[in-house]
Design an enzyme around this catalytic site. Structure first.
Site, PDB file in Angstrom:
ATOM      1  N   HIS A   1       3.644   6.681  -6.922  1.00 57.89           N
ATOM      2  CA  HIS A   1       2.969   7.909  -7.353  1.00 57.89           C
ATOM      3  C   HIS A   1       3.921   9.104  -7.192  1.00 57.89           C
ATOM      4  O   HIS A   1       3.953  10.008  -8.026  1.00 57.89           O
ATOM      5  CB  HIS A   1       1.709   8.095  -6.487  1.00 57.89           C
ATOM      6  CG  HIS A   1       0.658   8.966  -7.097  1.00 57.89           C
ATOM      7  ND1 HIS A   1      -0.509   9.283  -6.443  1.00 57.89           N
ATOM      8  CD2 HIS A   1       0.585   9.613  -8.287  1.00 57.89           C
ATOM      9  CE1 HIS A   1      -1.244  10.075  -7.211  1.00 57.89           C
ATOM     10  NE2 HIS A   1      -0.610  10.280  -8.334  1.00 57.89           N
TER      11      HIS A   1
ATOM     12  N   HIS B   1       1.786   4.438  -2.945  1.00 61.68           N
ATOM     13  CA  HIS B   1       1.940   5.893  -2.783  1.00 61.68           C
ATOM     14  C   HIS B   1       3.330   6.327  -3.269  1.00 61.68           C
ATOM     15  O   HIS B   1       3.480   7.349  -3.939  1.00 61.68           O
ATOM     16  CB  HIS B   1       1.825   6.284  -1.307  1.00 61.68           C
ATOM     17  CG  HIS B   1       0.428   6.323  -0.770  1.00 61.68           C
ATOM     18  ND1 HIS B   1      -0.593   7.001  -1.392  1.00 61.68           N
ATOM     19  CD2 HIS B   1      -0.115   5.783   0.362  1.00 61.68           C
ATOM     20  CE1 HIS B   1      -1.706   6.887  -0.672  1.00 61.68           C
ATOM     21  NE2 HIS B   1      -1.438   6.152   0.397  1.00 61.68           N
TER      22      HIS B   1
ATOM     23  N   HIS C   1       0.833  -1.206   0.000  1.00 64.98           N
ATOM     24  CA  HIS C   1       0.000   0.000   0.000  1.00 64.98           C
ATOM     25  C   HIS C   1       0.874   1.266   0.000  1.00 64.98           C
ATOM     26  O   HIS C   1       0.720   2.150  -0.852  1.00 64.98           O
ATOM     27  CB  HIS C   1      -0.913  -0.012   1.238  1.00 64.98           C
ATOM     28  CG  HIS C   1      -1.778   1.203   1.372  1.00 64.98           C
ATOM     29  ND1 HIS C   1      -3.109   1.214   1.005  1.00 64.98           N
ATOM     30  CD2 HIS C   1      -1.506   2.468   1.815  1.00 64.98           C
ATOM     31  CE1 HIS C   1      -3.610   2.426   1.219  1.00 64.98           C
ATOM     32  NE2 HIS C   1      -2.655   3.204   1.714  1.00 64.98           N
ATOM     33  N   GLU C   2       1.794   1.321   0.948  1.00 65.97           N
ATOM     34  CA  GLU C   2       2.653   2.513   1.041  1.00 65.97           C
ATOM     35  C   GLU C   2       3.543   2.633  -0.190  1.00 65.97           C
ATOM     36  O   GLU C   2       3.868   3.741  -0.626  1.00 65.97           O
ATOM     37  CB  GLU C   2       3.496   2.488   2.330  1.00 65.97           C
ATOM     38  CG  GLU C   2       2.690   2.518   3.618  1.00 65.97           C
ATOM     39  CD  GLU C   2       1.628   3.615   3.661  1.00 65.97           C
ATOM     40  OE1 GLU C   2       1.816   4.685   3.031  1.00 65.97           O
ATOM     41  OE2 GLU C   2       0.590   3.408   4.314  1.00 65.97           O
TER      42      GLU C   2
END
Length: 676
Positions: A474, A471, A467-468
């Site tokens: 991105h 990010h 999940h991290e």
């Protein structure tokens, strides 16, 4: 000696010179950087030429870069490696920064220049990115008081200064409460049910504190296994109650009055600016657009999830009855969920952990990123870090060009807040033919290696890392001209799409086979386990969905009405939870007093974003499933339409460019098992 924060970040890759920075450097660095930024702003204001996009809007976006860098270094340390001194500095510099940003946004002459350009936006022949920047800049002035009279501007300044202090106090109190509690056990019988690795970690904590026996804390790697496996119900209750009453104990770390002050000031600020509530103010710049749309979104999901959640809760309650548990309590939830999961799927978290050695999972997320986006990761030891646990990587593309610098900080410690997050030490931008690359950091709290075992992750921790990392991708792949539109500078209910999307690879055989190898035998995770992971992926999904919805509803209730009549934080919270409550209330506990996302972080009127982005990620991943999870055409399209674009266009436009259509919640409900 020259202040290292004012030395132009003159290091390899221009990274932060952590080992040279001392606490006493921060205050003077902030003062100097604010002074430099003010000079840059004055230069724009005093420019005698006719205001243009270049000499005003573009100049504004590239101003204050030194201040931004110092702020990112300082406030990231305040989250990941803080101490009393840093917290004290934060209390001093936050009002200075608030005052400075108000000086810009409330400056009449500067706003006049921006307004003159905005008024002729249609005649300027701007690129879509330039148009977005101009609109954003104009709105940032208007939405922060540029049109107010002088008296109201003064009121706004006072509110903003007070808000910045209250948010800091809130976070400090939660950290202090987390660090204060410990469960110290000396009787081995009390450890019944706990995995060997958890016991060993607790022994290590006790040893570090020069105590005999075992110590369990409220840090996630200690708290979660205890609640999941400890057979002693009284001790589970003790831990759960301690966790739930953080900053709700009428002591010096209490957050109740802080919450009441925060929500009243946020409301007052919104009213001052002409909005019905804080939620109306926030959601104007979100995909959801209004509190009514968020309420409809949450209620629609609630309608579908509640029957499933109630059924799951009843099944869990019946399952616990065999142990003479007549009323399932919050401290029974994880314990009996794990037992029921084993019963239904013949799958235990502890069976999986040997296949998820931290180093292998890191390697796995790197391999997945390489297959999807052609990125290469090389650990380097020539970059300064703020703690010995922090690892640093050079990220390059297939031609060897630098894409980003990545920091990774994985283990809990005293000066680090709980949870996991992605942040940056330097943004990305393009200017004068230079594409300045970002410095990205992911921060987690995973189980530390012990004397006998490496760090072995639970499956939940594996999805957290992915999940991290979503990010981080991105941030790392950002490729825009203007710093304020780069990377994760997107609408808050869009920012979770890349992170939640990447979690999907954790459930796929093709991805797991790349990295899920037993830490002792190197055996690849058996197919049987992968099937069970897939099969159990929506186990208790109704209850999980209800829990997330309850947090979203609580957040909206705090921020979408006039809060002036609220007297009791606890009573208000109970009212908000009325339609989502499954477990009996625990009178000593209050969720709001440690709800850092909305009272310290940036998620006020935004917690619904997690569910909102799940709709997007399920819909997006459906395309990957259709074409193959490592299909290059699909991943390149996602990279080029979303990951590199930052906030250069409206999120729905970016999403439709990728998907070819608007998202529906069908894929999410199907994945969650809430519809057939």
């Amino acid at each position: 000696m020259k202040n290292p924060l004012l030395n132009n970040f003159n290091t390899l890759y221009s990274t932060a010179p952590f080992s040279k920075i001392k606490n006493e450097h921060f205050q003077p660095a902030f003062v100097e950087a604010i002074k430099i930024s003010k000079e840059e702003i004055n230069k724009i204001i005093d420019n005698k030429e006719v205001p243009t996009f270049e000499n005003t809007i573009e100049a504004l976006d590239f101003s204050g870069q030194l201040l931004d860098r110092i702020s990112s270094v300082f406030f990231n340390l305040n989250s990941a490696e803080t101490n009393d001194e840093i917290q004290k500095i934060a209390q001093e510099v936050s009002p200075m920064l608030t005052e400075f940003s108000n000086d810009i946004r409330l400056n009449k002459k500067l706003f006049k220049r921006v307004q003159l350009i905005f008024d002729i936006i249609d005649e300027l022949n701007l690129t879509p990115e330039q148009e977005t920047l101009l609109t954003n800049k104009y709105k940032s002035f208007v939405r922060n008081g540029a049109n107010l009279n002088e008296t109201d501007k003064l009121t706004l300044r006072k509110i903003d200064t007070e808000l910045s202090k209250l948010k800091l106090n809130f976070g400090e109190n939660v950290l202090a409460e987390t660090n204060t509690f410990e469960l110290h056990l000396t009787d081995k019988k009390a450890l019944k049910g706990l995995p060997e690795s958890t016991v060993e970690a607790a022994q290590m904590i006790a040893k570090q504190k020069n105590k005999k026996g075992w110590i369990f804390t409220l840090d996630y790697p200690s708290y979660i296994p205890f609640m999941t496996y400890a057979a002693n119900r009284k001790l589970r209750k003790k831990m759960a109650v301690a966790f739930g009453k953080k900053a709700f104990q009428n002591n010096e770390n209490d957050n109740q009055q802080i919450i009441l002050d925060l929500v009243k000031l946020r409301y007052k600020r919104a009213q001052l600016l002409g909005y019905n509530s804080h939620s109306h103010f926030i959601l104007e710049e979100r995909m959801a657009e209004s509190p009514e749309n968020v309420a409809n979104f949450l209620n629609d999901l609630l309608e579908k999830a509640k029957p499933a959640a109630q059924k799951e809760f009843d099944n869990l309650s019946n399952f616990a009855k065999k142990d003479d548990i007549n009323q399932l309590e919050k401290w029974d939830s994880a314990y009996y969920s794990e037992k029921l999961k084993k019963n239904l799927f013949d799958l235990e978290e502890e069976q999986l952990k040997p296949y998820f050695k931290l180093e292998n999972v890191i390697e796995g997320v790197f391999l997945v990123s390489n297959k999807l986006y052609d990125l290469n990761f090389e650990e380097i030891h020539t970059i300064d870090t703020y703690h010995q646990d922090v690892k640093t990587y050079k990220v390059t593309d297939t031609s060897g060009e630098l894409i980003a610098i990545l920091y990774a900080d994985f283990f809990p410690r005293k000066g680090k807040r709980n949870g996991a997050w992605m942040t940056s030490f330097k943004g990305q931008w393009k200017r004068n033919s230079e594409n300045s690359r970002p410095h990205i950091s992911i921060v987690c709290n995973f189980t530390k290696p012990t004397e006998t075992k490496p760090s072995l992750l639970t499956f939940n921790e594996v999805t957290t890392l992915f999940h991290e990392f979503g990010h981080a991708l991105h941030g790392m792949l950002a490729n825009t001209i203007y710093p304020s539109l780069s990377g994760t500078n997107v609408y808050w209910d869009f920012v979770e799409l890349p992170s939640q999307l990447l979690e999907n690879w954790c459930y796929e055989k093709e991805a797991l086979n790349l990295f899920a190898k037993h830490y002792e035998t190197q055996e690849t995770i058996p197919m049987d386990f992968i099937k069970k992971i897939k099969k159990s992926s929506n186990f208790l999904e109704g209850m999980q969905t209800l829990r997330q919805l309850s947090f979203g509803i609580l957040d909206m209730n705090w921020h979408s009405e006039n809060p002036s009549e609220i007297k009791s934080v606890k009573e208000f919270e109970n009212l908000a939870f009325k339609n989502t409550q499954l477990f009996p209330d625990v009178k000593e506990n209050c969720m709001s007093t440690s709800f850092s996302h909305i009272f310290q972080g940036g998620y006020s009127s935004g917690y619904y974003s997690y569910k909102w982005a799940e709709v997007l990620d399920a819909d997006a991943f459906a395309l990957f499933l259709e074409n193959g999870i490592f299909d290059k055409v699909t991943s390149t399209k996602f990279k080029n339409t979303i990951l590199t674009k930052g906030g250069t266009k409206k999120p729905m436009e970016l999403y439709q460019n990728f998907r070819g259509k608007k998202p529906t919640n069908h894929a999410l409900l199907k994945r969650a098992g809430l519809i057939k």
